[in-house]
Design a protein around this motif. Structure first.
Motif, PDB file in Angstrom:
ATOM      1  N   GLY A 131       0.807  -1.226   0.000  1.00 14.39           N
ATOM      2  CA  GLY A 131       0.000   0.000   0.000  1.00 14.39           C
ATOM      3  C   GLY A 131       0.831   1.263   0.000  1.00 14.39           C
ATOM      4  O   GLY A 131       0.388   2.310   0.479  1.00 14.39           O
ATOM      5  N   GLY A 132       2.046   1.152  -0.541  1.00 13.18           N
ATOM      6  CA  GLY A 132       2.910   2.335  -0.580  1.00 13.18           C
ATOM      7  C   GLY A 132       3.239   2.868   0.799  1.00 13.18           C
ATOM      8  O   GLY A 132       3.552   4.050   0.970  1.00 13.18           O
ATOM      9  N   SER A 133       3.186   1.988   1.791  1.00  8.94           N
ATOM     10  CA  SER A 133       3.372   2.479   3.161  1.00  8.94           C
ATOM     11  C   SER A 133       4.822   2.893   3.402  1.00  8.94           C
ATOM     12  O   SER A 133       5.758   2.348   2.825  1.00  8.94           O
ATOM     13  CB  SER A 133       2.929   1.417   4.167  1.00  8.94           C
ATOM     14  N   MET A 134       4.978   3.912   4.256  1.00  8.03           N
ATOM     15  CA  MET A 134       6.305   4.491   4.490  1.00  8.03           C
ATOM     16  C   MET A 134       6.919   3.928   5.767  1.00  8.03           C
ATOM     17  O   MET A 134       6.435   4.176   6.865  1.00  8.03           O
ATOM     18  CB  MET A 134       6.207   6.012   4.592  1.00  8.03           C
ATOM     19  N   GLY A 135       7.975   3.148   5.591  1.00 10.21           N
ATOM     20  CA  GLY A 135       8.766   2.679   6.720  1.00 10.21           C
ATOM     21  C   GLY A 135      10.175   3.234   6.613  1.00 10.21           C
ATOM     22  O   GLY A 135      10.418   4.207   5.890  1.00 10.21           O
ATOM     23  N   SER A 136      11.095   2.604   7.300  1.00 12.71           N
ATOM     24  CA  SER A 136      12.472   3.105   7.352  1.00 12.71           C
ATOM     25  C   SER A 136      13.119   3.214   5.980  1.00 12.71           C
ATOM     26  O   SER A 136      13.862   4.154   5.709  1.00 12.71           O
ATOM     27  CB  SER A 136      13.332   2.165   8.218  1.00 12.71           C
ATOM     28  N   VAL A 137      12.830   2.230   5.124  1.00  9.27           N
ATOM     29  CA  VAL A 137      13.496   2.241   3.816  1.00  9.27           C
ATOM     30  C   VAL A 137      12.955   3.370   2.944  1.00  9.27           C
ATOM     31  O   VAL A 137      13.725   4.068   2.266  1.00  9.27           O
ATOM     32  CB  VAL A 137      13.352   0.866   3.133  1.00  9.27           C
ATOM     33  N   VAL A 138      11.653   3.583   2.989  1.00  7.05           N
ATOM     34  CA  VAL A 138      11.084   4.691   2.203  1.00  7.05           C
ATOM     35  C   VAL A 138      11.684   6.015   2.670  1.00  7.05           C
ATOM     36  O   VAL A 138      12.104   6.855   1.865  1.00  7.05           O
ATOM     37  CB  VAL A 138       9.541   4.710   2.298  1.00  7.05           C
ATOM     38  N   GLY A 139      11.759   6.198   3.983  1.00  4.46           N
ATOM     39  CA  GLY A 139      12.312   7.446   4.509  1.00  4.46           C
ATOM     40  C   GLY A 139      13.770   7.624   4.112  1.00  4.46           C
ATOM     41  O   GLY A 139      14.184   8.701   3.670  1.00  4.46           O
ATOM     42  N   GLU A 140      14.536   6.555   4.255  1.00  9.57           N
ATOM     43  CA  GLU A 140      15.963   6.643   3.934  1.00  9.57           C
ATOM     44  C   GLU A 140      16.158   6.937   2.445  1.00  9.57           C
ATOM     45  O   GLU A 140      16.986   7.769   2.056  1.00  9.57           O
ATOM     46  CB  GLU A 140      16.671   5.348   4.329  1.00  9.57           C
ATOM     47  N   LYS A 141      15.373   6.263   1.622  1.00 12.64           N
ATOM     48  CA  LYS A 141      15.550   6.468   0.185  1.00 12.64           C
ATOM     49  C   LYS A 141      15.102   7.865  -0.244  1.00 12.64           C
ATOM     50  O   LYS A 141      15.695   8.464  -1.151  1.00 12.64           O
ATOM     51  CB  LYS A 141      14.840   5.364  -0.606  1.00 12.64           C
ATOM     52  N   LEU A 142      14.058   8.395   0.410  1.00 15.41           N
ATOM     53  CA  LEU A 142      13.670   9.774   0.106  1.00 15.41           C
ATOM     54  C   LEU A 142      14.802  10.727   0.497  1.00 15.41           C
ATOM     55  O   LEU A 142      15.121  11.685  -0.228  1.00 15.41           O
ATOM     56  CB  LEU A 142      12.367  10.118   0.857  1.00 15.41           C
ATOM     57  N   ALA A 143      15.442  10.427   1.631  1.00 13.74           N
ATOM     58  CA  ALA A 143      16.575  11.261   2.047  1.00 13.74           C
ATOM     59  C   ALA A 143      17.737  11.126   1.069  1.00 13.74           C
ATOM     60  O   ALA A 143      18.420  12.106   0.759  1.00 13.74           O
ATOM     61  CB  ALA A 143      17.007  10.875   3.460  1.00 13.74           C
TER      62      ALA A 143
END
Ligand SMILES: [Zn+2]
Ligand SMILES: [Zn+2]
Lengths: 312, 300, 312, 300
Positions: A131-143
């Protein structure tokens, strides 16, 4: 004590007919049916009624970037399940299933590319991955995407598609809201533009963090953009919801987005914005990466996980 | 398939070994205890004077968030906190059970900016089930205002000490919790969603809240292990509601120590250190080198 | 073309009974009558109903400042009528009449003093001088007050009472909005607090400039605080106005002021705020002026015009 | 009684000598001419591309103010302007006759801050009878938002060139007009209130608008004499509406020249110079030394 289940949108919270989930090639609005390749060619927009189907990250990148220009970064990052979280199913199993189903390491793909010839960093979410949920990896990759933009002196475009924070990482998922906002703040310090594109759905912790902070914020037609999902609002407040509650055109009317852009115009709009912004962008502080010849989708998928994480 | 770090293994082992299940649900109940000290109790106990600010200069004053200027150990500070109502139903409703609307976050942002302008440290107190999920709140930009509050805190050059004193619920809590130091009381909880919300989504049954709480560990100990908070503040035995004065004194000591540490930094360094701290948050692994996407793709 | 007479409040725009103007010592709300000295002793607040009468600048300063602590600056500035403006009466004549009636050089008095022992710069408007309208002299003196605060490293308190910009100075009056906002911005650069006190009425160009920008903004009970006056709003929109349109308690409810403070508590509240702010105030960069022995009102009036303008 | 400066005497003499009465009323009519080029006409003529931004991120999008990013002679700029509706009644109503609500000024502030963040010069176009005097607009903080817009412009470190292209009415106009350089078209007007409003207050009769306009001189020549604007931009003979293309070209030349001047300054100097410029605005005298208050007081 009024205890309220607040704030987190998820997959099942989509109030629209679920036909689409049963048959991803049938339009949930007008029931038109498409062949898979036909739908790709149509940018996953229904020819009959204009319904915008959900688009995966790689397909979205292919829709937006100049052919062969996109170079992925940080592709090897994987969610690590530090809480050893188990609900009806183990988080670790959900992750494996999602990776098998999508061929993606997590719910976001980041890198650099060009759109209409203008270089940019990109972060594209995939609703198909939990569901496109944001966890640690999403946050890190956005950074990482923000780092790439700063290192190259180019704008960042984020295409959001998310039910919100990833509950299975609980407090770490919540912290990604702060982490991603700070990634945008880093861009501001560097005087680099940030363009946020909200697609269906962009809700919960994602719309309440980086996705809301575009210098320019665009939305796809009929995308749900709300902090709390319609069902949560309904259950909590017993208010009658407006028919277009949280939808992108309501958000335009209410002042929260700059434009609702049909998918057919999205690449051109982004190209135009990048050109408009271009005069302001400082010269790159590192040389731009060499442009690889355009790989096929198969090649790109095959090479994806072998490429190491790069932080600009 | 995923190569996890020693850190992740350590965390998992620690969580498995702890056997903290009963403590977890106790914390959920204590964090919500209606006699627990609320933000204005800390304001009364910590500040020799306090002047409350009102209004967002745009739409309304939101009583679910209090903001003001206080004197803390002789130093001017700006204080912002979620505020639940106590005693009467009217007061609880007036405070909207601590659930803020965009106006509340806009007031908080105004207070943050005032602090930065005048060079006052910021102390926040976090205690909310979450931001209010109402139609009007959504229409007036709840999501964007939470993002803006996080951004405003990120940009502050003055010290920011956040203390989770009860329920730290979701983005509505984080919007006030972007601190140089984040403290958390022993029985406070801090989570991305309420246990009930988590249960209703993942177990399809809100009654499974206890099970959800065990699984996602909203406790101070867990937040400390995960690097999300900087220190756990002890409570009087039985919980903060048993002895407000002592609970406040323990929080006072912890905030004072944290503030002294952070005051030692130069303003710009402080802001960059805060950013670096949140940048580190998260735990992840990397793909095993032999796990290729082509292999995965072939299985479809 | 809808041509609208907008934005400027004035004397005659007060919708309350005009008895007060006929007999300044009779309460317009409950008709209680007071002796002049009695009203001064009551801080011009009706003992029966709490109505707050308008207070002149010198009397307001006497109410707020520690006895003898106030030193006036820039007292010799006078409006100069550059447009040679004449309506039904010449502006020059209006100025002379106002000066004769009030003993003031213009609609604002500025200087430095102490409140509860804390030093502060002060700018106090006088509604009795051409409706407290803001022209070049009001703007310049507000800027002088900001200069005084910066030079001494003390906060600025402004007590507004104004129908808005002074029409007889037209565009120069309008420019005072920008000039006074920049005076506040100068305080912000110097990290000095600005406390705005809005009294009845604070409208038009004054509430739309410095008076709205308090770090803390206080209002007296029932003070009208609106950009457009009630009559203009009514005439333009034909909307039914709420009974408390623009009043200070409505402004509190709507988030525009921090508190409605009864006049009896104003000095104590300001003293408390100055003490709260005090730790933040940089050391004075110039020595504080010597404290004169408290002059009588007569002495002060007599010496007023002889004192040269000082800009800190 | 008041000692006025030579400057004041010069101004008065100049105004008396001018005999500009008929020109004044002509300007009022021309400034309001419905065929006059509006902000979006200049946007179309000056920028090789323009992307309009929408919304205040809080309540609504206000069509009475347009804001966007444009390319001006190859350079990215942010453009903000009042916008009147043209052609149809519906469009005029949609644009609210160019009278903005707080949401419009909040959108403007957002655009100003974006410009400063990205280093883009700001070009504004001023053309409004005034801010909208409605109940909702007042309740949502019209006054404070105008003050905030003025403050936001004051704080910009990027160049700001403001051009009054039609009616510069009151605080609603000034909120977009705090420029390093303020230009004004030959037949534009700029005043603290409309002539009708002035007449209705001072003459107790709105029909005396012409008389009021003569008395308070809202013209470009007068604004230049008074030091309020920096340059008068010529219009095609008969007025800007006679030849849009030429009017736009004349404005282009003036803006270009002004922008080049201002770009030469360092960012912080630019801001301080802007502050110093507005600090100088105003004309006043001093009391004659022999006029004492005691003397005046005695007459009462
Ligand atoms: Zn369809
Ligand atoms: Zn009375």
């Amino acid at each position: 004590m009024a205890e309220i289940s607040v704030n987190i949108q998820r997959d099942g919270d989509d109030p629209r007919p679920t036909t689409a989930r049963k048959d991803p090639n049938t339009c949930p609005t007008c029931r038109s049916h498409y062949r898979a390749d036909e739908l790709v060619a149509l940018l996953r927009v229904c020819r009959q009624c204009g319904h915008h189907f959900v688009v995966g990250a790689r397909e979205r990148i292919a829709q937006l970037c100049d052919p062969g220009s996109f170079v992925e970064h940080a592709a090897d990052l994987r969610s690590a399940d530090p809480l050893a979280f188990i609900d009806l199913k183990a988080y670790a199993d959900r992750l494996t299933d999602a990776e098998l189903a999508t061929g993606l390491g997590d719910a976001i793909t980041v890198g650099v590319g060009t759109i209409g010839g203008s270089p940019t960093a990109l972060a594209v979410m995939d609703f198909g991955f939990l569901g496109g949920s944001m966890g640690s990896v999403v946050g890190e990759k956005l950074a990482v995407a923000s780092d790439l933009a700063v290192a190259r002196g180019v704008p960042l475009i984020a295409v959001a598609a998310s039910g919100g924070a990833r509950m299975q990482e609980n407090i770490l998922a919540l912290m990604q809201m702060a982490k991603t906002v700070m990634a945008i703040d880093q861009l501001r310090d560097a005087r680099l533009p940030f363009i946020s594109v909200c697609t269906h759905p962009t809700t919960g912790g994602v719309i309440a963090s980086f996705a809301a902070l575009g210098d320019v914020t665009l939305a796809e037609p009929d995308a749900l953009m709300s902090f709390a999902g319609p069902r949560v609002v309904q259950d909590t407040t017993k208010e009658r919801l407006p028919d277009d509650f949280g939808r992108s055109h309501a958000n335009l009317r209410l002042g929260h987005v700059d434009a609702v852009v049909p998918r057919s115009e999205l690449a051109a709009t982004l190209a135009r914005l990048l050109r408009l912004f271009a005069g302001s962008i400082p010269e790159p502080v590192v040389p731009a990466p060499p442009r690889a010849a355009p790989p096929s989708l198969g090649q790109r998928l095959a090479s994806l996980f072998r490429r190491g994480a790069s932080r600009g | 398939m995923v190569r996890v770090t020693d850190e992740v293994r350590r965390l998992r082992r620690r969580f498995q070994e702890r056997g903290e299940e009963s403590q977890i649900w106790d914390a959920v109940l204590l964090a919500r205890h209606t006699s627990r000290p609320y933000t204005l109790d800390y304001v009364g106990g910590l500040f020799s004077d306090f002047y409350e600010l009102h209004g967002d200069r745009a739409f309304a004053d939101d009583p679910a968030i209090v903001a003001g200027i206080g004197t803390y150990h002789g130093r001017p500070v700006v204080c912002v906190g979620n505020q639940k109502g106590r005693d009467t139903v009217e007061e609880r409703i007036r405070r909207n059970f601590g659930m803020a609307r965009p106006e509340g976050y806009r007031k908080a942002i105004r207070a943050f900016e005032l602090a930065d302008r005048l060079g006052f440290p910021v102390l926040t107190f976090v205690d909310t089930p979450g931001a209010y999920p109402g139609v009007g709140a959504e229409e007036r930009g709840q999501a964007g205002m939470i993002a803006s509050s996080i951004l405003a805190m990120a940009r502050l050059e003055v010290p920011v000490i956040a203390t989770v004193i009860g329920e730290g619920g979701s983005g509505g809590a984080l919007a006030l919790a972007v601190g140089d130091r984040v403290l958390m009381q022993e029985n406070a909880i801090y989570s991305v969603i309420s246990p009930e919300g988590c249960a209703s989504i993942l177990w399809k049954d809100a009654a499974q809240a206890r099970k959800a709480a065990y699984a996602f560990r909203p406790t101070a100990a867990s937040c400390l292990d995960l690097g999300v908070i900087d220190a756990v503040v002890a409570e009087p035995s039985g919980g903060a509601h048993k002895d407000h004065e002592r609970a406040i004194r323990l929080v006072d000591v912890a905030i004072s120590a944290a503030l002294d540490e952070v005051l030692a930094l130069a303003p710009r360094d402080r802001r960059l250190a805060r950013r670096a701290k949140f940048r580190r948050m998260g735990v992840w692994g990397t793909a095993e080198p032999d796990t290729t996407a082509s292999g995965l793709a072939a299985e479809r």
